[in-house]
Write an enzyme that holds these catalytic residues in place. Structure first.
Site, short mmCIF file in Angstrom:
data_model
loop_
_atom_site.label_atom_id
_atom_site.label_comp_id
_atom_site.label_asym_id
_atom_site.label_seq_id
_atom_site.Cartn_x
_atom_site.Cartn_y
_atom_site.Cartn_z
N HIS A 113 -16.68 124.38 57.24
CA HIS A 113 -17.23 124.53 58.48
C HIS A 113 -17.72 123.55 58.92
O HIS A 113 -19.12 123.02 58.28
CB HIS A 113 -18.00 125.87 58.54
N LYS A 157 -24.20 121.41 66.14
CA LYS A 157 -23.05 120.76 65.86
C LYS A 157 -21.99 120.40 67.10
O LYS A 157 -21.81 119.04 67.09
CB LYS A 157 -22.30 121.17 64.50
N ASP A 186 -15.46 122.89 64.27
CA ASP A 186 -15.48 124.61 63.89
C ASP A 186 -15.18 124.45 62.37
O ASP A 186 -15.77 124.81 61.43
CB ASP A 186 -15.11 125.66 64.72
N ARG A 207 -37.57 108.86 54.40
CA ARG A 207 -38.29 107.95 55.36
C ARG A 207 -37.71 106.43 55.39
O ARG A 207 -37.72 105.95 56.30
CB ARG A 207 -39.61 107.98 55.61
#
Length: 311
Positions: A138, A159, A177, A243
Site C-alpha cells: 500500500h 501520500k 494506492d 537530524r
C-alpha cells in the site's frame, strides 16, 4: 506463485504449433532453458525434463545421424510427462519421431525462424520477468529525477496529495494506492500499477482523477525500479527523529534491502519539496557524496583541533 503457460510463449513470440496441441496449456514454472544435446546422445540420467527444451541446428543435425530405433526411443524420453514444451529454432524441420512422441505424450512442439542464441536470450528475459517473485504494498510510486521513490504511510497521511504535487512539478506517477512489486534480479525491485487503477490517483474530497488525461503522457510511467522508500508519519513530539542523516535505515521487500527514510508530517511542512530533495540527496550518496558524513568529519576535525590547542 507466478506462472507462464506454453500458450503465453507461443503468442508472445508468434511461434508456430507443429504437434502436441493438447498440452498447449502446460505451465512453465522455471526460467531455465535446456539445450538437450547430451540427451540426443542418449544420456538421460540428469535430464531436466521440467525445463523448456530448445533444439537448434546442432541438436537436429546430430539427431539426423542416429539409427531409426534410437531416434524413436530418444524422442519418447525427451517428451516426458512434465516437459512443458519443445521449441525448434532457426526454421529447422521438425523430425517425424518428435512429432509422433509429442502427440503421444501431449507435449507441444513449437517452431521459430529466429536464431537459437537470440531466441534463447529473448525467452530467458521474458521468463525471468514473468516468473519473478511478486508482492503488493500500500503506497504511491513516483519517478523523481530518475529515482524510483515508494511513498508509504498510514491511510490519510497525505501520500496521494504529495504525489499530485510532485506530478505538478514535472515528476511521473507510476502507481497510487496499490503498488505491485516484482524482483527481476538480485537487488532489483520493479514497481508497477495494477491494470485496473493504472494512471489513476485518488484525492479525498476530489475523487479519482486520471493523471494522463490531465497532465499528459509525460506525467506517467508504466513501471520503475524502486531505490528509495519514504514513510510518512504524523509528527510525534516524543519521538526523536534523525537530524543529521548519519543513520541509514533499511526495509526488506522480497529479500531485497532498500534504503528507507521516515519523514514526520505536520502543518507547514512542504512534503513534495522534502521528498524531491531526499531523492536528489539519495542520488548524490550513490555517487559517493554524503553531506552528513562530510559534516561529521569536519566537526571531528574542529573538536580535535580545539582539544590539541587546550592541551
Amino acid at each position: 506463485m507466478p506462472h507462464v503457460t506454453t500458450k503465453d510463449i507461443k503468442e508472445k513470440f508468434n511461434l508456430s504449433l507443429v504437434s502436441g496441441e493438447e498440452g498447449i496449456g502446460r505451465h512453465v514454472a522455471i526460467s531455465d532453458i535446456s539445450r538437450p544435446g547430451i540427451e540426443m546422445a542418449g544420456y538421460f540420467t540428469h535430464y531436466p525434463s521440467n525445463r523448456i527444451q530448445l533444439m537448434g541446428k546442432t541438436e537436429i543435425s546430430f539427431f539426423a545421424l542416429l539409427p531409426a530405433k534410437e531416434k524413436s526411443e530418444r524422442m519418447m524420453k525427451l517428451c516426458a510427462s512434465d516437459t512443458p514444451v519443445i521449441i525448434v529454432s532457426h526454421g529447422m524441420e521438425v523430425p517425424e519421431e518428435l512429432i509422433y512422441a509429442s502427440n503421444a505424450n501431449s507435449v507441444p512442439v513449437l517452431t521459430t525462424t529466429m536464431p537459437t542464441t537470440r531466441f534463447s536470450s529473448m525467452l530467458t528475459n521474458f521468463l525471468e520477468s514473468m516468473l519473478a517473485p511478486t508482492t503488493a504494498v500500500h503506497g504511491v510510486l513516483v519517478d523523481i529525477y530518475g529515482v524510483g521513490v515508494l511513498i508509504t504511510g498510514k491511510s490519510g497521511v497525505g501520500k496521494s496529495e504529495t504525489a499530485l504535487e510532485l506530478v505538478k512539478k514535472g515528476h511521473r506517477l507510476v502507481a497510487d494506492d496499490c503498488v505491485e512489486i516484482r524482483q527481476e534480479g538480485e537487488d532489483t525491485l520493479v514497481g508497477s500499477a495494477p491494470a485496473l487503477i493504472e494512471h489513476l490517483l485518488e484525492i479525498r474530497g476530489l475523487g479519482i482523477i486520471d493523471i494522463m488525461t490531465l497532465f499528459g503522457a509525460s506525467a506517467i510511467r508504466k513501471f520503475k525500479r524502486i531505490t528509495l522508500v519514504i514513510e510518512l508519519e504524523i509528527w510525534d513530539e516524543k519521538k526523536k527523529y534523525d537530524r543529521l542523516g548519519l543513520e541509514e535505515e533499511k526495509i526488506e521487500i522480497i529479500n531485497t534491502a532498500i534504503t528507507k527514510l521516515t519523514i514526520p508530517v505536520r502543518p507547514g511542512r512542504n512534503l513534495s519539496v522534502i521528498i524531491e530533495v531526499a531523492a536528489m540527496n539519495h542520488r548524490l550518496k550513490r555517487m559517493g557524496i554524503n553531506a552528513a558524513e562530510d559534516f561529521a568529519k569536519r566537526l571531528d576535525d574542529v573538536i580535535g583541533q580545539n582539544g590539541e590547542a587546550n592541551y
